[in-house]
Structures are given as C-alpha cells and as structure tokens.
Write a protein that holds these residues in place. Sequence first.
Motif, PDB file in Angstrom:
ATOM      1  N   VAL A  25       0.706  -1.280   0.033  1.00  0.00           N
ATOM      2  CA  VAL A  25      -0.086  -0.090  -0.098  1.00  0.00           C
ATOM      3  C   VAL A  25       0.701   1.144   0.036  1.00  0.00           C
ATOM      4  O   VAL A  25       0.475   2.220  -0.661  1.00  0.00           O
ATOM      5  CB  VAL A  25      -1.001  -0.143   0.948  1.00  0.00           C
ATOM      6  N   GLY A  26       1.987   1.155   0.876  1.00  0.00           N
ATOM      7  CA  GLY A  26       2.902   2.275   0.599  1.00  0.00           C
ATOM      8  C   GLY A  26       3.381   2.580  -0.527  1.00  0.00           C
ATOM      9  O   GLY A  26       3.825   3.777  -0.657  1.00  0.00           O
ATOM     10  N   LEU A  27       3.562   1.645  -1.387  1.00  0.00           N
ATOM     11  CA  LEU A  27       4.159   1.952  -2.994  1.00  0.00           C
ATOM     12  C   LEU A  27       3.513   2.932  -3.595  1.00  0.00           C
ATOM     13  O   LEU A  27       3.838   3.451  -4.428  1.00  0.00           O
ATOM     14  CB  LEU A  27       4.365   0.578  -3.404  1.00  0.00           C
ATOM     15  N   VAL A  28       1.977   2.770  -3.140  1.00  0.00           N
ATOM     16  CA  VAL A  28       1.156   3.833  -3.891  1.00  0.00           C
ATOM     17  C   VAL A  28       1.535   5.305  -3.642  1.00  0.00           C
ATOM     18  O   VAL A  28       1.800   6.271  -4.369  1.00  0.00           O
ATOM     19  CB  VAL A  28      -0.317   3.593  -3.515  1.00  0.00           C
ATOM     20  N   PHE A  29       1.643   5.603  -2.261  1.00  0.00           N
ATOM     21  CA  PHE A  29       2.307   7.056  -1.816  1.00  0.00           C
ATOM     22  C   PHE A  29       3.612   7.111  -2.470  1.00  0.00           C
ATOM     23  O   PHE A  29       3.899   8.110  -2.831  1.00  0.00           O
ATOM     24  CB  PHE A  29       2.244   6.974  -0.065  1.00  0.00           C
ATOM     25  N   PHE A  30       4.433   6.162  -2.498  1.00  0.00           N
ATOM     26  CA  PHE A  30       5.934   6.402  -2.859  1.00  0.00           C
ATOM     27  C   PHE A  30       6.083   6.530  -4.372  1.00  0.00           C
ATOM     28  O   PHE A  30       6.726   7.515  -4.960  1.00  0.00           O
ATOM     29  CB  PHE A  30       6.899   5.018  -2.701  1.00  0.00           C
ATOM     30  N   HIS A  31       5.267   6.100  -5.184  1.00  0.00           N
ATOM     31  CA  HIS A  31       5.250   6.065  -6.721  1.00  0.00           C
ATOM     32  C   HIS A  31       4.459   7.312  -6.976  1.00  0.00           C
ATOM     33  O   HIS A  31       4.888   8.095  -8.046  1.00  0.00           O
ATOM     34  CB  HIS A  31       4.653   5.006  -7.473  1.00  0.00           C
ATOM     35  N   ALA A  32       3.470   7.863  -6.227  1.00  0.00           N
ATOM     36  CA  ALA A  32       2.816   9.100  -6.650  1.00  0.00           C
ATOM     37  C   ALA A  32       3.890  10.285  -6.193  1.00  0.00           C
ATOM     38  O   ALA A  32       3.762  11.290  -6.940  1.00  0.00           O
ATOM     39  CB  ALA A  32       1.585   9.132  -5.842  1.00  0.00           C
ATOM     40  N   ALA A  33       4.835  10.095  -5.142  1.00  0.00           N
ATOM     41  CA  ALA A  33       5.646  11.280  -4.842  1.00  0.00           C
ATOM     42  C   ALA A  33       6.712  11.264  -6.140  1.00  0.00           C
ATOM     43  O   ALA A  33       7.154  12.438  -6.420  1.00  0.00           O
ATOM     44  CB  ALA A  33       6.270  10.828  -3.673  1.00  0.00           C
ATOM     45  N   LEU A  34       6.935  10.133  -6.843  1.00  0.00           N
ATOM     46  CA  LEU A  34       7.872  10.169  -7.996  1.00  0.00           C
ATOM     47  C   LEU A  34       7.485  11.060  -9.018  1.00  0.00           C
ATOM     48  O   LEU A  34       8.250  11.469  -9.908  1.00  0.00           O
ATOM     49  CB  LEU A  34       8.472   8.850  -8.491  1.00  0.00           C
ATOM     50  N   VAL A  35       6.231  11.357  -9.158  1.00  0.00           N
ATOM     51  CA  VAL A  35       5.563  12.004 -10.052  1.00  0.00           C
ATOM     52  C   VAL A  35       6.178  13.672 -10.036  1.00  0.00           C
ATOM     53  O   VAL A  35       6.307  14.372 -10.765  1.00  0.00           O
ATOM     54  CB  VAL A  35       4.102  12.009 -10.284  1.00  0.00           C
ATOM     55  N   PHE A  36       6.452  13.953  -8.831  1.00  0.00           N
ATOM     56  CA  PHE A  36       6.725  15.394  -8.322  1.00  0.00           C
ATOM     57  C   PHE A  36       8.351  15.435  -7.927  1.00  0.00           C
ATOM     58  O   PHE A  36       8.808  16.566  -7.663  1.00  0.00           O
ATOM     59  CB  PHE A  36       6.114  15.804  -7.252  1.00  0.00           C
ATOM     60  N   ASP A  37       9.156  14.292  -8.281  1.00  0.00           N
ATOM     61  CA  ASP A  37      10.552  14.178  -7.769  1.00  0.00           C
ATOM     62  C   ASP A  37      11.343  14.811  -8.772  1.00  0.00           C
ATOM     63  O   ASP A  37      11.427  14.410 -10.257  1.00  0.00           O
ATOM     64  CB  ASP A  37      10.888  12.741  -7.605  1.00  0.00           C
ATOM     65  N   THR A  38      12.472  15.773  -8.624  1.00  0.00           N
ATOM     66  CA  THR A  38      13.269  16.495  -9.444  1.00  0.00           C
ATOM     67  C   THR A  38      14.200  15.257 -10.003  1.00  0.00           C
ATOM     68  O   THR A  38      14.410  15.370 -11.148  1.00  0.00           O
ATOM     69  CB  THR A  38      13.826  17.535  -8.804  1.00  0.00           C
ATOM     70  N   ARG A  39      14.742  14.615  -9.207  1.00  0.00           N
ATOM     71  CA  ARG A  39      15.886  13.692  -9.656  1.00  0.00           C
ATOM     72  C   ARG A  39      15.207  12.346 -10.303  1.00  0.00           C
ATOM     73  O   ARG A  39      16.039  11.853 -11.184  1.00  0.00           O
ATOM     74  CB  ARG A  39      16.808  13.099  -8.440  1.00  0.00           C
TER      75      ARG A  39
END
Length: 421
Positions: A25-39
């Motif tokens: 379930v945490g992977l949903v939060f993690f991968h959603a954050a990558l949409v906004f990650d600079t690196r």
Amino acid sequence: MTTAHRDPPQTRRPELDAIRALVVVGLVFFHAALVFDTRNAYYVKNAETTEATTVVAGLAVVWAMPMLFLIAGLGSWHSLRRRGPAGFAGERLLRLGVPLVFATVALLPVPQWLRLRADPAYRESYPRFLPRFFDVRLDLSEFPFIVQGEHFESGHLWFVVMLLAYALLLAPLARWLPREPGRRIRERLTAAMRTRGAILALPALPIALITALAGMEEPFAGWSRWAYLLFFLYGFVLASDERFRLAMRRDARPALGSALVLLAIGMPGFLIAGDAPGANPFTDMTALAIAVRALYGAAGWCCLVTILGLLDRRRTTRNPESPLPSAAPGGGSGGPQPAPPRAGLGRRLHGYLAAAVLPLYILHQPILVAVAYSVVRWDAAMPVKYVAIVAASLALTVAAYELVVRRTRPTRFLFGMRSRS
C-alpha cells in the motif's frame, strides 16, 4: 556446547503479513511522490517538481523492499520443507511465473506508452506501440532480466522477476547441499548469535560490501539485485532456527540506535556525494560515495532487525505463554497454515490484505501512471495533485482487485492467488 536444534512451531506470524500489506500500500504513496520528484525519471512528471521527496523516499526504500525479500526467504524455508525442491519450484512458477507473464503482456506496456504520450508530438496509438514494446532480445549479462528491448521493461515487476529467479536458484541448491555440513554451519552461526550485536554486525557486513562495491541500482528502489539476493537468503537461514529470532528480539533496541546513527551520517553524506555536477552517488567509485553506500547497506539491515525484533517483542509480551512461532511466508511463498485468527473486523481485514498483496502490487503502478497522466494537467498545487493521485489510485486498484481479480477462478490463477475452498 550448543543446545539441540528444535524445529520451530508451525504457526503464522501475522505481523509479517501486516508488513507486506503496509509496504505494498505504501508503494502507491511512494510512486505518486515520484511524479513530483526532481531527480527521478518517472513515467509521468509534473511540470513543477521538488527535491523534498528524495529524503522522504530514502527513509522508506532503505527497509521496505529488503523486508519483502527477507519475508519471502522466511517463507521459502517452510515451503521447501513441506513440498521438497521440485514441488517448491513448481509452486513458485505457478504463483509468480504465471502472473509475471500475464502482467507483462496485459499491463506493462501501458506505463511505457503513457511515458511517450506525455510528449505532445507523439501520436502513435496503443495497438501500434505494442509490437515495438515486444521487440526484444536475450541478454544473459543482465540476469535475471535476460529479456531486453528498446521499449521493453520489467517495470515495477522487477521484484517478481528477482523473487522467481532467486527461488528457482534456491531449489536445486537445497537439493544438492549436503545436510550434515549445512547443519554444522547453522550450529556455528547460532552459537555466534549468543554474542550481543552479532545478529547486527555479521549479516550487515556482506550487505554493506555489496552495496558499496557493486553500487546501487536506482530502478530497483536503490538496492543492488545482489543485495536483494542476500536479503532473500538471510530470510531462508533465519527461518531455520528459532535462536536467530531470539537474537533479533534481544538486539532490536541496539539495532534501532545503530540504524538512526548510520542514517544520520549516511543520508547527508549521500546528498553531498550527489551534489557535484555529473556525480552519481548510486554508482560513483569515489571514497565518499563508497562510504555512504556502505553505511546505507548496514543501515538497511539494522532497520530490518529493528522492525522484526520490536514487533516480535510486542507480540510475545502480549502473549508471553505462547511458543515462539516460526517465520511465515511472504509474497505467497507457501508457508504453514495460519493459526486460528482473531475475531472481528481486524481478522477480516488481515485475511483480505494477506491474500491481496500480490494482485495489488501487480495492479497499482499501471493504474497510478494512468491517473497521474491526467492529474498532472490540472491547474492545481502539488499537494492537491499528490492527494488526488494517491486517493484515486488506491480506490481504483482496490476496486480492480475486488471486482475483477478475486471474483473468478481464472483471474485468481492469473494473479497468483490460490483458489478459494
């Protein structure tokens, strides 16, 4: 003189199922954050990005995926004992190989196509893109990712690829390894675990060396594929004797202190190592990059001992007269049957998520990428977009599992689930 080895009692550790569900379930939060990650070069990127996600993600990836491999190794011990090497390999091919092939054909092309569609100049339809996705070649040097192509990828199913490969390597090893030398090695290891801190230092050293010298693979949540193999094998060994588990319970608090110190030193060092133009702390062989990767590897192991040891202490404290149960399987690896479950909503939720882990893992990323593809076009602040992506992706992933996957025998088989009795 060491005590005689006793086979662990065959009961399920429910906290391991809870950890698996939490990570997925945490992977949903993690991968959603990558949409906004600079690196990170994720499939879909928001026009506005931030580096804050790098630090938060680092605190999660240091333990989350290693934990899944460790739990899978724990379960492999029990599955091999019950089924034998041939039965274990066959079960793994059905429970992991079938969903891997199905998802590769039906789901994996979607994120890659949407990545290309993010370019306004790209007009190719999905049916026309599919043949290019499956234009592949074999490359044994990339084991276990031996299928390669310009557009082909294993995507988020890299975890399933590795887990299946490691299980199939373990099966013949377990068959050919002489029992008596293996028993003597185990006795030496358990004798060493009597020393305080040995459960931290001895396993952490190989992980730190591999992470430092082989580098870190960013597409695989920041860990080397060979480090994951070690975590898997560690789980297999830990399940073989309850004295390893006792050592983890005993040293859980020192492990927490060690993890905090290692992360406090290593995380800033990792950011510094990556600040220079052209620097890549994941693979650079500078002294600083090697040092911070070693700290990261050791911290990852200390985090696992902390989590498993503290949860085990809490569970046995609440029920001190119960025997120490064995490590149960992770990732559907076929361990012992559950003990009589608790009543009420908690029991139902636990059972639901324990069965749903692999299908939810398979489904979540294509759905999330499709949701993000639309949401990033909104005229809204990053927090609003992030919450929308997470909420919609979670709802749609659970709905797809509930309404499509778990309802019929064929779909349950395709997603690696056991048939309902």
